[in-house]
Design an enzyme around this catalytic site. Structure first.
Site: not given
Ligand code: CAA
Length: 260
Positions: A68, A111, A114, A134
C-alpha cells in the site's frame, strides 16, 4: 496496449493471453488508490472479454509491488480507511473467472504480496523478496495476509512473516508452498507467459471450473467441496469442448478448443 491512466497497462495478445502490468516504477509499484482503481478497471474489462483465457499480472524487475502507498496512508484516519472501501477493488481482481498468474520479481511486500496471493498461480524469481511488513509501521495486513498466507504456508510460517515483518526470498517462498514455480529472476516473465499460453490453449470452461472448484472448495467442508466438484464436472458434459477433447484423443490429433 491500453493504459488505465498509465499506472496499469493491459496488453491483450492474439493467443488469448492478457498481460496486466503495474507501471509506477518510481514508487516500486506502491498500490495507491489510483493504482487499485486502475487494476479493478483492467480486471473488470478482462472478466467480460471472452477472447481472454489467461492473465499474467506483473510489475517490473525491481518490484512486483511494494505494498500500500505509505505516503498516502500516513495521513489517513480510521474513518478514511472505512470510507475508501478498498475491498471492492481487491474483490474485482480476486473474482476474475479466468486463471491469473502472478509473475513476481523484486519486492512483493504487504498489499503487493496480498495481490499476488489473489492470483491462482505464482511464478517467483529466486531473489524476489516476499513479506508482510505492515507490523513495522503500526498496522496489520489488510488484503488477505492473515488469511490467504496461512492457508498457503501454514500457521507457523505465516505468524513468523507477519509478526517479524521480515521478507523471505523467492526460493524460500517456493519451499514454503507460497509459489508454484521458482526460476532465475530474469526468466520470471518468460516462464509466466509460456505457462499462460499453455493454459490459454486449454478449454476455457474447464479452466474456469477448476479455478472455481479449488477456490470455493478451500473454504468449504470436504463433503461440500466434493459435491461442488462433481456438479462442475457434470456441467462440462454440456460443452462442445468436452466432445472435441475426447474425439481428438481417440483420433490421435491435437484438440482445437473453441470455448463452446
Ligand atoms: N509506499 C509509498 N512509496 C513507496 C513504498 C510504499 N509502500 N515503497 C517504496 N516507495 C517509494 C520510496 O518512498 C521511494 O520514493 P522516493 O525516492 O520518492 O523516496 C521509492 O519508492 C524507492 O524506494 P526506496 O528508496 O525505499 O528503495 P529501496 O530499494 O531502498 O527499498 C523497500 C525498497 C525495502 C521495498 C522499501 O522501499 C520499503 O520498505 N518500502 C515499504 C514496504 C512496506 O512497508 N510495504 C507495506 C505497506 S503497508 C500495506 O501494504 C498495508 C496493507 O496491506 C493494508
Amino acid at each position: 496496449m491500453s493504459g488505465h491512466g498509465d499506472l496499469v497497462l493491459v496488453d491483450k495478445r492474439d493467443d488469448g493471453v492478457a498481460i496486466v502490468r503495474l507501471n509506477r516504477p518510481e514508487a516500486l509499484n506502491a498500490l495507491s488508490l489510483p493504482v487499485r482503481q486502475g487494476l479493478a478497471t483492467a480486471f473488470s474489462s478482462l472478466h467480460d472479454d471472452e477472447t481472454v483465457r489467461c492473465i499474467v499480472l506483473r510489475g517490473d524487475e525491481k518490484a512486483f509491488a511494494a505494498g500500500a502507498d505509505l505516503k498516502d496512508m500516513a495521513q489517513m484516519k480510521m474513518t478514511d480507511m472505512i470510507r475508501r472501501r478498498s475491498e471492492r477493488y481487491w474483490n474485482t481482481v480476486a473474482s476474475t473467472p479466468q486463471p491469473v498468474i502472478a509473475a513476481v520479481t523484486g519486492f512483493a511486500l504487504g498489499g503487493g504480496l496480498e495481490l499476488a496471493m489473489m492470483c491462482d498461480i505464482i511464478v517467483v524469481g529466486e531473489e524476489a523478496q516476499l513479506g508482510q511488513p505492515e507490523i513495522r509501521v503500526g498496522i496489520i495486513p489488510g488484503a488477505g495476509g492473515t488469511q490467504r498466507l496461512p492457508r498457503a504456508v501454514g500457521k507457523y510460517m505465516a505468524m513468523k512473516m507477519c509478526l517479524t515483518g521480515k521478507p523471505i526470498t523467492g526460493r524460500e517462498a517456493f519451499a514454503a508452498g507460497l509459489a508454484s514455480e521458482c526460476v532465475p529472476d530474469d526468466q520470471v516473465f518468460e516462464t509466466a507467459e509460456k505457462m499462460a499460453t499453455t493454459i490459454a490453449r486449454m478449454p476455457p470452461f474447464s479452466a474456469m471450473a477448476i479455478k472455481e472448484a479449488i477456490n470455493q472448495g478451500a473454504s468449504a467442508s470436504l463433503e461440500a467441496g466434493l459435491a461442488l466438484e462433481r456438479k462442475a464436472l457434470h456441467t462440462m458434459f454440456a460443452t462442445e469442448d468436452k466432445q472435441e477433447g475426447m474425439e481428438a484423443f481417440i483420433e490421435k490429433r491435437r484438440p482445437d478448443f473453441q470455448g463452446k
